[in-house]
Design a protein around this motif. Structure first.
Motif, PDB file in Angstrom:
ATOM      1  N   SER A  25      29.928  44.136  49.310  1.00 46.49           N
ATOM      2  CA  SER A  25      29.767  43.686  50.692  1.00 46.49           C
ATOM      3  C   SER A  25      30.288  42.271  50.875  1.00 46.49           C
ATOM      4  CB  SER A  25      28.298  43.768  51.109  1.00 46.49           C
ATOM      5  OG  SER A  25      27.495  42.880  50.342  1.00 46.49           O
ATOM      6  N   ALA A  26      30.131  41.402  49.864  1.00 52.32           N
ATOM      7  CA  ALA A  26      30.658  40.034  49.954  1.00 52.32           C
ATOM      8  C   ALA A  26      32.180  40.043  49.986  1.00 52.32           C
ATOM      9  CB  ALA A  26      30.150  39.200  48.784  1.00 52.32           C
ATOM     10  N   VAL A  27      32.768  40.944  49.204  1.00 48.31           N
ATOM     11  CA  VAL A  27      34.234  41.069  49.218  1.00 48.31           C
ATOM     12  C   VAL A  27      34.701  41.557  50.581  1.00 48.31           C
ATOM     13  CG1 VAL A  27      36.225  42.230  48.199  1.00 48.31           C
ATOM     14  CG2 VAL A  27      34.341  41.464  46.731  1.00 48.31           C
ATOM     15  N   GLY A  70      41.860  31.034  37.955  1.00 50.06           N
ATOM     16  CA  GLY A  70      42.976  31.949  38.173  1.00 50.06           C
ATOM     17  C   GLY A  70      42.614  33.390  37.857  1.00 50.06           C
ATOM     18  N   PHE A  71      41.921  33.603  36.729  1.00 49.87           N
ATOM     19  CA  PHE A  71      41.503  34.959  36.364  1.00 49.87           C
ATOM     20  C   PHE A  71      40.495  35.500  37.377  1.00 49.87           C
ATOM     21  CE2 PHE A  71      42.409  33.653  31.732  1.00 49.87           C
ATOM     22  CZ  PHE A  71      43.735  34.057  31.853  1.00 49.87           C
ATOM     23  N   ALA A  72      39.602  34.623  37.850  1.00 49.94           N
ATOM     24  CA  ALA A  72      38.608  35.054  38.830  1.00 49.94           C
ATOM     25  C   ALA A  72      39.289  35.495  40.126  1.00 49.94           C
ATOM     26  CB  ALA A  72      37.619  33.926  39.114  1.00 49.94           C
ATOM     27  N   TYR A  73      40.337  34.764  40.557  1.00 53.37           N
ATOM     28  CA  TYR A  73      40.997  35.165  41.800  1.00 53.37           C
ATOM     29  C   TYR A  73      41.820  36.435  41.589  1.00 53.37           C
ATOM     30  CZ  TYR A  73      42.114  34.530  46.629  1.00 53.37           C
ATOM     31  OH  TYR A  73      42.160  34.706  47.981  1.00 53.37           O
ATOM     32  N   ASP A  74      42.383  36.583  40.381  1.00 53.66           N
ATOM     33  CA  ASP A  74      43.051  37.849  40.068  1.00 53.66           C
ATOM     34  C   ASP A  74      42.066  39.006  40.246  1.00 53.66           C
ATOM     35  OD1 ASP A  74      45.370  36.528  39.420  1.00 53.66           O
ATOM     36  OD2 ASP A  74      45.020  36.581  37.258  1.00 53.66           O
ATOM     37  N   ARG A  88      39.887  43.641  43.326  1.00 54.74           N
ATOM     38  CA  ARG A  88      38.778  44.317  44.005  1.00 54.74           C
ATOM     39  C   ARG A  88      39.111  44.569  45.470  1.00 54.74           C
ATOM     40  NH1 ARG A  88      33.188  41.493  42.947  1.00 54.74           N
ATOM     41  NH2 ARG A  88      32.492  43.359  44.092  1.00 54.74           N
ATOM     42  N   ILE A  89      39.760  43.599  46.112  1.00 57.73           N
ATOM     43  CA  ILE A  89      40.177  43.794  47.504  1.00 57.73           C
ATOM     44  C   ILE A  89      41.127  44.983  47.612  1.00 57.73           C
ATOM     45  CG2 ILE A  89      41.545  42.796  49.378  1.00 57.73           C
ATOM     46  CD1 ILE A  89      40.391  40.047  48.572  1.00 57.73           C
ATOM     47  N   ALA A  90      42.086  45.037  46.688  1.00 60.15           N
ATOM     48  CA  ALA A  90      43.055  46.141  46.721  1.00 60.15           C
ATOM     49  C   ALA A  90      42.360  47.479  46.487  1.00 60.15           C
ATOM     50  CB  ALA A  90      44.137  45.908  45.664  1.00 60.15           C
ATOM     51  N   ARG A  91      41.410  47.498  45.548  1.00 60.95           N
ATOM     52  CA  ARG A  91      40.717  48.756  45.245  1.00 60.95           C
ATOM     53  C   ARG A  91      39.875  49.220  46.436  1.00 60.95           C
ATOM     54  NH1 ARG A  91      38.529  47.118  41.062  1.00 60.95           N
ATOM     55  NH2 ARG A  91      36.382  46.739  41.758  1.00 60.95           N
ATOM     56  N   GLU A 123      40.234  52.520  48.875  1.00 59.86           N
ATOM     57  CA  GLU A 123      39.135  53.469  49.038  1.00 59.86           C
ATOM     58  C   GLU A 123      38.659  53.569  50.482  1.00 59.86           C
ATOM     59  OE1 GLU A 123      36.182  51.944  46.441  1.00 59.86           O
ATOM     60  OE2 GLU A 123      37.199  52.570  44.600  1.00 59.86           O
ATOM     61  N   GLU A 124      38.706  52.439  51.199  1.00 64.59           N
ATOM     62  CA  GLU A 124      38.030  52.398  52.490  1.00 64.59           C
ATOM     63  C   GLU A 124      38.904  51.951  53.658  1.00 64.59           C
ATOM     64  OE1 GLU A 124      34.589  49.954  52.176  1.00 64.59           O
ATOM     65  OE2 GLU A 124      34.071  50.658  50.174  1.00 64.59           O
ATOM     66  N   GLU A 125      40.202  51.749  53.422  1.00 62.22           N
ATOM     67  CA  GLU A 125      41.049  51.172  54.457  1.00 62.22           C
ATOM     68  C   GLU A 125      40.382  49.901  54.995  1.00 62.22           C
ATOM     69  OE1 GLU A 125      41.946  54.035  57.422  1.00 62.22           O
ATOM     70  OE2 GLU A 125      42.998  55.368  56.062  1.00 62.22           O
ATOM     71  N   LEU A 126      40.155  48.963  54.061  1.00 65.54           N
ATOM     72  CA  LEU A 126      39.321  47.797  54.323  1.00 65.54           C
ATOM     73  C   LEU A 126      39.802  46.964  55.508  1.00 65.54           C
ATOM     74  CD1 LEU A 126      36.884  46.312  53.221  1.00 65.54           C
ATOM     75  CD2 LEU A 126      38.392  45.085  51.644  1.00 65.54           C
ATOM     76  N   ALA A 127      41.107  46.880  55.675  1.00 69.33           N
ATOM     77  CA  ALA A 127      41.625  46.028  56.753  1.00 69.33           C
ATOM     78  C   ALA A 127      41.230  46.557  58.131  1.00 69.33           C
ATOM     79  CB  ALA A 127      43.142  45.915  56.659  1.00 69.33           C
TER      80      ALA A 127
END
Length: 477
Positions: free
Chosen positions: A362-364, A398-402, A407-410, A414-418
């Motif tokens: 939900s935060a993402v 950098g790894f955290a933002y990767d 996660r955003i892409a996934r 899955e949900e058409e997040l945009a």
């Protein structure tokens, strides 16, 4: 940098192109002079490609139209008052301008347009010697009355006339010096640099629109931070963008923090690099670069010296967004640009909580929702904002933002997040609750959207039950 012989070969090839040859023949047949001037000639010596074809002539604007009309697919005279006629000839856009001998009266924000009769006189009125080069057509004679070729070879920016005269004629040329220093990787000649500092107050004569346009051109260069530093060092930025020199915060022996001014320039440089890395080299993003430059301008107003030598800048993101809006409005930027830059500044700290603990889905989703159509730009700005010299810390961020982007892409897949929306729209909400349009409908919609962001898709029937429970609790309250 090309050799003189190589540059002349490039100019000969350009003169033989269908567009240039057609124009040269037409003006010669009509009894007028014509010369390729400025950027195309300069860039031939620098080995740079150019898409602009600028010409100058002794013909008046009416006479230019008479020559160009029969050979052009289209022509326009939007710059006619300044002696410039545009046209499309053999598929290429060109501009042809009558020789100029402009001068400012020392008070006006616009020059008095005076047409000249001599190519050499026109050239010595131009901004810098490297731009005061011309190739006479069709005879292919290089005209260089001010030593522009030598300055190109040595990488120097210098005015053809004494800098006090040149900058007095048009103070915006001082900002152009910063832009060309960044664009061409040239040094400003010491006398010219000194005149920029001495005459910095003269920039107040220039309209906000012209300042905005020149600043935008500077920020779109590959080394924009170099030009910004030059504006700050000469005192020009203090008059057109005072929030930037204000970032040079005083540091005492008891309280230490990173140099905010240097940090901001580094963020600007890194934002440019990330644009390139993400495939945006052909389209410099002014919004990203403005946000990178201005992202910390709220720090001077929010700086607090804490016990133990710490320094805090609480809420500098929100304060900075407000300051950015105010400055960009003063510079007459368009509303879309102002809104986008301010939103990026508001959000530029959001990610740094991600490394403190794993975000829920939900935060993402909220991160994506709040960024909206600025998400790609927020990715660039957030990555660019990592300037620590601690390699382990930089790698961790950098790894955290990767991970966040993955996660955003996934979730998006899955949900058409945009395009996340509640399961019920406004009409359904009114029908279920038996209410008319009004603020309550918006409150109910936002509640269902929060449910959707927190829990993902729950289905229309479950959304209906949650809505009725919310409504009942609201009535009870």
């Amino acid at each position: 940098m090309q050799s003189v012989a190589e540059a002349l070969d490039r100019l000969r090839d350009l003169a033989a192109s269908p567009t240039v040859a057609t124009l040269a023949d037409a003006f010669e047949a009509a009894g007028f002079e014509l010369a390729l001037v400025g950027g195309p000639v300069r860039d031939a010596f620098l080995g740079r490609s150019t898409n602009d074809l600028d010409f100058t002539t002794d013909a008046t604007p009416d006479e230019i139209l008479g020559v160009v009309g029969p050979i052009a697919e289209a022509h326009w005279d939007i710059g006619r008052a300044f002696g410039t006629i545009g046209a499309k000839v053999r598929g290429h856009t060109v501009e042809v301008t009558t020789y100029r001998a402009d001068a400012y009266d020392g008070n006006s924000r616009k020059p008095e347009v005076v047409f000249g009769t001599s190519l050499e006189d026109d050239l010595v009125r131009r901004d810098f010697t490297v731009n005061a080069l011309a190739l006479r057509l069709p005879g292919l004679a290089l005209v260089d009355p001010s030593g522009g070729v030598e300055d190109l070879l040595t990488g120097v920016l210098r005015t053809p006339a004494p800098p006090e005269v040149s900058f007095g004629d048009d103070p915006l040329r001082m900002m152009r010096a910063a832009r060309f220093a960044a664009q061409l990787d040239f040094d400003v000649e010491p006398g010219t640099l000194a005149a920029m500092g001495a005459l910095a107050p003269q920039i107040d004569r220039i309209s906000a629109e012209r300042v905005r346009d020149e600043l935008s051109k500077l920020l779109r260069t590959g080394e924009a931070s170099r030009g910004i530093r030059l504006l700050v060092d000469t005192g020009i930025a203090a008059r057109v963008l005072p929030e930037i020199p204000a970032l040079r915060l005083e540091i005492d022996e008891h309280h230490h923090h990173k140099d905010v001014f240097e940090h901001s320039l580094t963020v600007l440089d890194q934002a440019v690099d990330y644009e390139v890395a993400r495939g945006r080299l052909d389209s410099p993003d002014l919004v990203v670069r403005l946000a990178a430059l201005l992202h910390d301008i709220g720090k001077p107003a929010t700086r607090r010296l804490e016990s133990g030598g710490a320094v805090s800048f609480h809420h500098h993101d929100m304060v900075g967004a407000k300051l950015a809006k105010k400055r960009l409005r003063a510079l007459r930027f368009d509303n879309d640009t102002i809104k986008a830059v301010a939103r990026l500044i508001e959000l530029h700290l959001r990610f740094f909580g991600y490394t403190d603990g794993a975000w829920s889905d939900s935060a993402v989703r909220r991160y994506v929702r709040d960024a909206g159509d600025q998400l790609e730009r927020l990715h660039i700005l957030t990555r660019a904002d990592v300037t620590t010299r601690n390699r382990r810390k930089a790698d961790r961020l950098g790894f955290a933002y990767d991970d966040l982007e993955e996660r955003i892409a996934r979730l998006a897949e899955e949900e058409e997040l945009a395009a996340v929306r509640p399961e019920l729209d406004g009409q359904q909400i009114m029908s279920i609750l038996g209410i008319r349009p009004g603020p309550v409908v918006g409150q109910a919609y936002r509640y269902l959207l929060d449910v959707r962001l927190d829990e993902g898709p729950i289905g229309e029937e479950a959304a209906r039950e949650r809505l009725l429970a919310w409504w009942a609790a609201r009535d009870g309250a």
